[in-house]
Design a protein around this motif. Structure first.
Motif, mmCIF file in Angstrom:
data_model
loop_
_atom_site.group_PDB
_atom_site.id
_atom_site.type_symbol
_atom_site.label_atom_id
_atom_site.label_comp_id
_atom_site.label_asym_id
_atom_site.label_seq_id
_atom_site.Cartn_x
_atom_site.Cartn_y
_atom_site.Cartn_z
ATOM 1 N N CYS A 28 0.856 -1.262 -0.025
ATOM 2 C CA CYS A 28 0.045 0.043 0.093
ATOM 3 C C CYS A 28 0.879 1.214 -0.086
ATOM 4 O O CYS A 28 1.666 1.499 1.038
ATOM 5 C CB CYS A 28 -0.856 0.215 1.255
ATOM 6 S SG CYS A 28 -1.962 1.431 1.553
ATOM 7 N N LEU A 32 -6.285 -1.599 -6.120
ATOM 8 C CA LEU A 32 -7.241 -0.727 -5.521
ATOM 9 C C LEU A 32 -6.867 0.921 -5.457
ATOM 10 O O LEU A 32 -5.568 0.970 -4.841
ATOM 11 C CB LEU A 32 -7.481 -1.431 -4.336
ATOM 12 C CG LEU A 32 -8.614 -2.392 -3.838
ATOM 13 C CD1 LEU A 32 -8.574 -2.657 -2.267
ATOM 14 C CD2 LEU A 32 -9.941 -1.750 -4.231
ATOM 15 N N ILE A 68 -8.662 -3.228 4.312
ATOM 16 C CA ILE A 68 -7.417 -2.790 3.262
ATOM 17 C C ILE A 68 -6.424 -3.732 3.487
ATOM 18 O O ILE A 68 -5.789 -4.348 2.716
ATOM 19 C CB ILE A 68 -7.084 -1.366 3.767
ATOM 20 C CG1 ILE A 68 -8.260 -0.433 3.100
ATOM 21 C CG2 ILE A 68 -5.755 -0.950 2.929
ATOM 22 C CD1 ILE A 68 -7.836 1.068 3.751
ATOM 23 N N LYS A 94 -4.683 -6.362 1.008
ATOM 24 C CA LYS A 94 -3.128 -6.510 0.797
ATOM 25 C C LYS A 94 -2.684 -7.790 1.207
ATOM 26 O O LYS A 94 -1.762 -8.366 0.149
ATOM 27 C CB LYS A 94 -2.189 -5.487 1.751
ATOM 28 C CG LYS A 94 -2.305 -4.135 1.489
ATOM 29 C CD LYS A 94 -1.820 -3.243 2.643
ATOM 30 C CE LYS A 94 -0.584 -3.755 3.239
ATOM 31 N NZ LYS A 94 0.030 -2.658 4.234
ATOM 32 N N VAL A 96 -2.312 -1.281 -3.574
ATOM 33 C CA VAL A 96 -3.294 -0.429 -3.158
ATOM 34 C C VAL A 96 -2.294 1.108 -3.311
ATOM 35 O O VAL A 96 -1.454 1.120 -2.831
ATOM 36 C CB VAL A 96 -3.599 -0.628 -1.771
ATOM 37 C CG1 VAL A 96 -4.607 0.560 -1.193
ATOM 38 C CG2 VAL A 96 -4.084 -2.106 -1.595
ATOM 39 N N GLY A 99 -3.506 4.949 -2.141
ATOM 40 C CA GLY A 99 -4.357 5.920 -1.514
ATOM 41 C C GLY A 99 -4.155 7.118 -0.947
ATOM 42 O O GLY A 99 -2.953 7.428 -1.079
#
Ligand SMILES: Nc1ncnc2c1ncn2[C@@H]1O[C@H](COP(=O)(O)OP(=O)(O)OP(=O)(O)O)[C@@H](O)[C@H]1O
Length: 233
Positions: free
Chosen positions: A38, A173, A194, A198, A204, A206
């Motif tokens: 992420c 995402l 979230i 992962k 991800v 964000g």
């Protein structure tokens, strides 16, 4: 394994109705995101975080650069891709979760949440089970599930939208402040979703203004270049 590669992305907004003023927002932005990672976009207000995220979903067309997306085991540059490929990428590969729900009159919350998974040809029973599970985890009361979300509170609409964003196990995402106005309990539910995404290998990207949420989900920060640095190019 990389799922997303951004190469030298530039975007200048030209304000045609305001004397053609040019606003350089992205200049040679580059970023790579791996499966299971992420990356949080980080920078001051106006530094271009939303512009970059929207470009990754092909909502904005950059002036130059590439956005390579791993789609069906092949790399596709969504800056150059025809509209039908962009739609296929949005259906199968990239999920978008923001705080805002686009309310469709007379369509129930359960239908709104299920739709992206139904569109992939998954059976109605499976879609309904998964939608129910997500709405439960996000504390949307069951008495609301068969009502259209147009009359829901802001927070209820936000949680319906998050359930919709997580119904498909997208490989990539994009999260635009999904916890923006949620209370601690619901923010924690989103953080769990979230972390699970992962763990199953989603890449991800964000934007999270809430530092505690950011610390829980981020593997690393992507610092947006300052405007001064952009103007040096
Ligand atoms: N559609 C647009 N047309 C013209 N200018 C735009 C457009 N979208 C964004 N901008 C400008 O681009 C700059 C970057 O905006 P952006 O929303 O990407 O910043 P941000 O880092 O997400 O900010 P925030 O943290 O406040 O949401 C701003 O100066 C903004 O005014």
């Amino acid at each position: 394994m990389y799922r997303l590669r951004v190469e030298n992305l530039s975007k200048t907004f030209v304000l045609h109705h305001q004397h053609g003023i040019r606003l350089p927002v992205l200049a040679n932005a580059s970023l790579e995101v791996e499966s299971g990672e992420c990356v949080v976009l980080h920078g001051h207000s106006g530094s271009g975080k939303s512009t970059l995220l929207r470009s990754l979903y092909a909502n904005y067309l950059p002036d130059q650069g590439h956005i390579w997306v791993k789609h069906n085991d092949a790399w596709l540059d969504i800056v150059q891709a025809p509209a039908r490929d962009v739609l296929a990428v949005r259906r199968q590969t990239i999920g978008w979760v923001s705080q805002f729900l686009r309310v469709i009159p007379r369509i129930s919350a359960l239908e709104v949440v299920m739709q992206p998974l139904l569109d992939l040809g998954v059976s109605r029973d499976v879609c309904e089970d998964k939608a129910s599970m997500l709405l439960t985890r996000l504390n949307v009361p069951e008495r609301l599930w068969n009502l259209a979300p147009s009359t829901f509170s802001g927070g209820e609409q936000q949680r319906v939208n998050i359930a919709r964003g997580f119904i498909v196990d997208y490989p990539i995402l994009l999260l635009d402040e999904p916890t923006a106005s949620l209370d601690a309990k619901n923010s924690a539910a989103v953080v769990d979703l979230i972390l699970e995404a992962k763990a199953r290998g989603a890449a991800v990207v964000g934007i999270f203004h809430d530092e505690s949420v950011r610390n829980l989900v981020a593997d690393r920060l992507h610092n947006m270049a300052t405007v001064e640095a952009k103007n040096d190019h």
